[in-house]
Design a protein around this motif. Structure first.
Motif, PDB file in Angstrom:
ATOM      1  N   GLY A 199       0.799  -1.263  -0.422  1.00 11.37           N
ATOM      2  CA  GLY A 199       0.174   0.136  -0.019  1.00 11.37           C
ATOM      3  C   GLY A 199       1.170   1.294   0.155  1.00 11.37           C
ATOM      4  O   GLY A 199       0.560   2.615   0.231  1.00 11.37           O
ATOM      5  N   LEU A 200       1.792   0.984  -0.007  1.00 11.20           N
ATOM      6  CA  LEU A 200       2.654   2.180  -0.219  1.00 11.20           C
ATOM      7  C   LEU A 200       3.362   2.360  -0.835  1.00 11.20           C
ATOM      8  O   LEU A 200       3.968   1.274  -1.942  1.00 11.20           O
ATOM      9  CB  LEU A 200       4.296   2.573   1.112  1.00 11.20           C
ATOM     10  CG  LEU A 200       3.777   1.951   2.572  1.00 11.20           C
ATOM     11  CD1 LEU A 200       4.289   1.996   2.872  1.00 11.20           C
ATOM     12  CD2 LEU A 200       3.157   3.916   2.851  1.00 11.20           C
ATOM     13  N   VAL A 201       3.946   3.734  -2.733  1.00 14.44           N
ATOM     14  CA  VAL A 201       4.104   3.926  -3.472  1.00 14.44           C
ATOM     15  C   VAL A 201       5.629   4.721  -3.532  1.00 14.44           C
ATOM     16  O   VAL A 201       5.786   5.415  -2.383  1.00 14.44           O
ATOM     17  CB  VAL A 201       3.454   4.177  -4.502  1.00 14.44           C
ATOM     18  CG1 VAL A 201       2.534   3.332  -4.882  1.00 14.44           C
ATOM     19  CG2 VAL A 201       2.531   5.422  -3.992  1.00 14.44           C
ATOM     20  N   SER A 202       6.622   4.440  -4.371  1.00 11.95           N
ATOM     21  CA  SER A 202       7.725   5.590  -4.349  1.00 11.95           C
ATOM     22  C   SER A 202       7.660   5.582  -5.993  1.00 11.95           C
ATOM     23  O   SER A 202       7.205   4.726  -7.011  1.00 11.95           O
ATOM     24  CB  SER A 202       8.976   4.892  -4.058  1.00 11.95           C
ATOM     25  OG  SER A 202       8.776   4.296  -2.706  1.00 11.95           O
ATOM     26  N   GLY A 203       8.311   6.817  -6.149  1.00  9.65           N
ATOM     27  CA  GLY A 203       8.377   7.473  -7.665  1.00  9.65           C
ATOM     28  C   GLY A 203       8.559   8.570  -7.746  1.00  9.65           C
ATOM     29  O   GLY A 203       8.193   9.961  -6.760  1.00  9.65           O
TER      30      GLY A 203
END
Length: 72
Positions: free
Chosen positions: A13-17
């Protein structure tokens, strides 16, 4: 305020970008629609997430890490 983020990594449920677009004065639903439209405009070759964010004038090219994805 919401930020559209081009996802480079997604986990639990965590994103990086990287930043794609700010969504000011939008509801979460409107921001999610913009995210899907951005994906479609890029022939679905990128995945875009909606995250909560404070305006950052130095966002272009910046890698944001471990932000909670709101559009699921």
């Amino acid at each position: 305020m919401y930020m559209l983020l081009q996802i480079s990594e997604s986990k639990n449920g965590l994103v990086s970008g990287t930043h794609v677009q700010w969504c000011c004065s939008s509801t979460l639903e409107e921001a999610a629609k913009r995210a899907r439209a951005t994906e479609a405009a890029n022939s679905n070759r990128i995945e875009v997430a909606v995250v909560e964010g404070l305006y950052d004038p130095y966002c272009f090219g910046k890698l944001y890490q471990n932000l909670k994805r709101l559009d699921l």
